[in-house]
Design a protein around this motif. Sequence first.
Motif, mmCIF file in Angstrom:
data_model
loop_
_atom_site.group_PDB
_atom_site.id
_atom_site.type_symbol
_atom_site.label_atom_id
_atom_site.label_comp_id
_atom_site.label_asym_id
_atom_site.label_seq_id
_atom_site.Cartn_x
_atom_site.Cartn_y
_atom_site.Cartn_z
ATOM 1 N N GLN A 44 0.830 -1.206 0.000
ATOM 2 C CA GLN A 44 0.000 0.000 0.000
ATOM 3 C C GLN A 44 0.865 1.255 0.000
ATOM 4 O O GLN A 44 0.517 2.249 -0.622
ATOM 5 N N LYS A 45 2.004 1.175 0.669
ATOM 6 C CA LYS A 45 2.914 2.326 0.669
ATOM 7 C C LYS A 45 3.482 2.579 -0.718
ATOM 8 O O LYS A 45 3.919 3.679 -1.029
ATOM 9 N N GLN A 46 3.497 1.523 -1.556
ATOM 10 C CA GLN A 46 3.934 1.691 -2.944
ATOM 11 C C GLN A 46 2.770 2.099 -3.853
ATOM 12 O O GLN A 46 2.875 2.015 -5.073
ATOM 13 N N SER A 47 1.651 2.500 -3.238
ATOM 14 C CA SER A 47 0.439 2.911 -3.963
ATOM 15 C C SER A 47 -0.155 1.820 -4.840
ATOM 16 O O SER A 47 -0.750 2.105 -5.879
ATOM 17 N N LEU A 48 0.020 0.561 -4.451
ATOM 18 C CA LEU A 48 -0.599 -0.524 -5.217
ATOM 19 C C LEU A 48 -2.013 -0.775 -4.702
ATOM 20 O O LEU A 48 -2.278 -0.633 -3.502
ATOM 21 N N ASN A 49 -2.913 -1.115 -5.608
ATOM 22 C CA ASN A 49 -4.257 -1.544 -5.211
ATOM 23 C C ASN A 49 -4.180 -2.984 -4.726
ATOM 24 O O ASN A 49 -4.122 -3.906 -5.521
ATOM 25 N N VAL A 50 -4.186 -3.153 -3.429
ATOM 26 C CA VAL A 50 -4.029 -4.500 -2.878
ATOM 27 C C VAL A 50 -5.418 -5.129 -2.681
ATOM 28 O O VAL A 50 -6.272 -4.541 -2.026
#
Length: 279
Positions: free
Chosen positions: A105-111
Amino acid sequence: VKQQGKNSYTYYSDEMTAKAKKRLYLEQEIRHALDNDDFYMVYQPKIDVKTSQVTGAEALIRWHHPIDGFISPNDFIPVAEESDLILKLDKYILDKVISQISHWQKQSLNVPVISVNIPSREFQRGDIVSCVQHTLHHYQVIGSQLEIEITERLLMDHCEENIKILNRLKDLDIHISVDDFGTGYSSLSYLVQFPCDVLKIDKCFIDMLPHSKENCQIVEAIIMLAHKLGKDVVAEGVETEAQYQYLRALNCDQIQGYYFDKPLDILDFAAKLTKCDVR
Ligand code: C2E
Ligand code: CA
Ligand code: CA
Ligand code: CA
């Protein structure tokens, strides 16, 4: 005859000793691996049948032993379950998975929703709820990111107590999925009482699709039942186009299996995820 009897007795006890030795060895090695952080998780995507998007994933544990090589979770999880090691392992897995979600999430991925396996026997031991709650809080991850795959046996064991625990997990917005559905002692009345969101149809029913008429009928009935009860259905172990098409026609919600993806290491899994919109 006497001789034979004696021999077979000797053989039997040798075999028992070998088994016990192997179990002790594995136990000791699991302990060691926990201390050394030798386990890691892989993530197998769950695909939404309607949109073909990755809308979930199951976290599965892996262990490459320095001497014995790859050891299957089918071999070491049962050993851990026979002792209190499983409680330590559960904590370890929850920590790994939840910190990984936070990292992505810190890498801005939609988890997507990530599920972890917590077999039923572990529910009564150890305080699973406060462990999950504490770990979510520690990594600042919301409960709705997490799903717990329980086993069907839980629907039968110590009902009242387990319903309480599941409700506490639901209060944290955690999804509950019943794993390997159809293989156990499922009772429809328990199913109605249990606060679960998802039924996961076991691979053994999917394997024979669409050739076995009986299995087709079972799968169709499970999907209809689940939808009537307002639950989603995941099919596990989908390996062929024909199985996929059949399940799609039956309105199965999610598919997991080699047909789409094997369990992926963290880099390969992350590569499947889209980036969040940055405003
Ligand atoms: P499961 O929960 O039923 O997990 C599904 C198993 O089926 C996984 O095997 C997965 O790799 C495999 N699988 C998925 N799709 C396919 C397919 O299309 N074809 C085939 N042939 N297999 C497929 P895995 O990872 O070896 O795990 C085996 C079992 O070990 C799991 O069964 C689960 O009961 C247990 N396990 C795995 N990871 C964990 C964990 O982190 N914690 C606990 N408590 N148990 C775990
Ligand atoms: Ca599972
Ligand atoms: Ca399963
Ligand atoms: Ca299974």
